[in-house]
Design an enzyme around this catalytic site. Structure first.
Site, PDB file in Angstrom:
ATOM      1  N   GLU A 102      -0.035  -1.022   5.663  1.00  0.00           N
ATOM      2  CA  GLU A 102       1.090  -0.603   6.504  1.00  0.00           C
ATOM      3  C   GLU A 102       1.034   0.875   6.833  1.00  0.00           C
ATOM      4  O   GLU A 102       1.516   1.304   7.890  1.00  0.00           O
ATOM      5  CB  GLU A 102       2.410  -0.926   5.795  1.00  0.00           C
ATOM      6  CG  GLU A 102       3.655  -0.786   6.678  1.00  0.00           C
ATOM      7  CD  GLU A 102       4.252   0.609   6.706  1.00  0.00           C
ATOM      8  OE1 GLU A 102       5.097   0.881   7.591  1.00  0.00           O
ATOM      9  OE2 GLU A 102       3.886   1.453   5.859  1.00  0.00           O
ATOM     10  N   ASP A 147       0.825  -1.199   0.000  1.00  0.00           N
ATOM     11  CA  ASP A 147       0.000   0.000   0.000  1.00  0.00           C
ATOM     12  C   ASP A 147       0.862   1.254   0.000  1.00  0.00           C
ATOM     13  O   ASP A 147       2.061   1.216   0.294  1.00  0.00           O
ATOM     14  CB  ASP A 147      -0.958   0.009   1.186  1.00  0.00           C
ATOM     15  CG  ASP A 147      -0.240   0.004   2.534  1.00  0.00           C
ATOM     16  OD1 ASP A 147       0.784  -0.702   2.652  1.00  0.00           O
ATOM     17  OD2 ASP A 147      -0.692   0.702   3.469  1.00  0.00           O
TER      18      ASP A 147
END
Length: 363
Positions: free
Chosen positions: A133, A79
């Protein structure tokens, strides 16, 4: 899980720079990782029959099962922070520009390329591509795997592909966020003596912050620079009202010689008074370097260069909590992570791929 995404072609997988651009050009802001997770899964299913695959939400775990005496985990998050007119990527004079080039799709491209290429590495390898994350810790895909599928992360050593300028960064600082809360009594500002100003009550805390000298703490041979900063302040009712409440948010980045509980105690010692309440809102312990582990020493020898400390918090701390020594190693300048002009020197991508390949091939 069935995916609609086509796998990346083998020619692209052989070029980690072009693969970085391809990964970046699939938008994957946190909570929108499905498309990139599908692409990674489809690619591994098509081109890596030597790997056992597990899909957990938008995290993909791919493992060899060669019966090697030692296993390593090599992980990266898929991400990014929000896009701000910095996609699609563009390549200019050896520098790849665009969201995710540094944090951390350059690292993920290295991982994906090598996961397909290395059929018989010297160690058993668990490749992990995980989600969420860049947001709240409780959503982190690696943390989810650690809680619900810890057997998938069992290893003797771990490498996190976080940007480190292509050098090995050991461990990481811990992070603690606290709110300093004050209360007062409202009054008309024309008769301020009738009230108690909650914002003014923060003055001793501001003075302590202004006078703070960041400590540098040596842990296992690496020097970790700490930091203590106000990162937010709120308070006030109206332009003619003495405020009865105020909150200042403080972030403490602490060296990995301390636990999160010890860091909290230090903040209470520094700030807590009869008029200031300290409330912990977020805490994550750091990780010691882990460079004394034999596998870490072998890795350092293979990739070369002198190890450095990681000042920011990274998911190596999650491996540390599992008893697995871990380091950061990936392309990109960490100071450019999340920047609107995020960019990576493509030579770092090539060098990181070469270093990991040499270590995994030779052992």
């Amino acid at each position: 899980m069935q995916t609609a995404q086509e796998p990346f072609p083998r020619a692209l997988l052989a070029d980690p720079v072009a693969l970085t651009a391809a990964l970046c050009d699939i938008p994957s802001v946190s909570s929108d990782e499905r498309a990139i997770a599908d692409a990674i899964e489809a690619t591994l299913r098509a081109h890596a029959p030597h790997l056992e695959l597990v899909r957990d939400g938008d995290a993909i775990v791919a493992r060899t099962a060669l019966g090697r005496p030692q296993r390593v985990v090599i992980a990266g998050h898929i991400d990014t922070v929000p896009i701000n007119d910095n996609l699609p990527t563009r390549l200019e004079e050896g520098v790849l520009h665009g969201r995710g080039t540094v944090d951390m799709k350059g690292g993920c491209a290295v991982l994906l390329s090598l996961a397909v290429e290395l059929v018989e590495p010297a160690y058993d390898v668990t490749w992990v591509f995980y989600d969420h994350e860049e947001v709240s810790s409780d959503l982190n895909g690696l943390g989810r795997l650690a809680r619900t599928r810890p057997e998938l992360l069992e290893a003797d050593f771990a490498i996190l592909g976080e940007p480190s300028n292509g050098t090995v960064e050991g461990g990481c600082n811990g992070t603690l966020r606290v709110e300093l809360r004050t209360t007062g009594r409202r009054a008309h500002s024309a008769r301020a003596w009738k009230g108690v100003n909650a914002i003014h009550a923060l003055e001793p805390a501001l003075a302590a912050l202004a006078g703070y000298a960041p400590a540098t703490v040596t842990v296992d041979g690496l020097d970790y620079r700490e930091g203590l900063n106000a990162v937010g302040i709120t308070g006030g009712v109206a332009g003619n009202v003495i405020p009865d409440a105020a909150v200042m948010e403080v972030n403490y980045r602490f060296a990995p010689d301390k636990s999160a509980a010890e860091a909290e105690w230090l903040m209470r010692e520094l700030f807590e008074t009869e008029s200031v309440q300290v409330v912990v809102t977020d805490a994550a312990a750091g990780a010691r370097p882990g460079l004394d582990a034999p596998l870490a020493q072998h890795f350092l020898t293979a990739v070369g260069g002198a190890p450095a400390p990681k000042y920011g918090w990274t998911d190596v701390a999650r491996f540390s909590e599992l008893g697995i020594p871990a380091v950061n190693y990936g392309p990109g300048d960490p100071s450019l992570a999340h920047a609107d002009d995020e960019r990576v020197d493509v030579q770092q991508i090539v060098d990181c791929a070469r270093g990991l390949r040499a270590w995994l091939a030779a052992g």
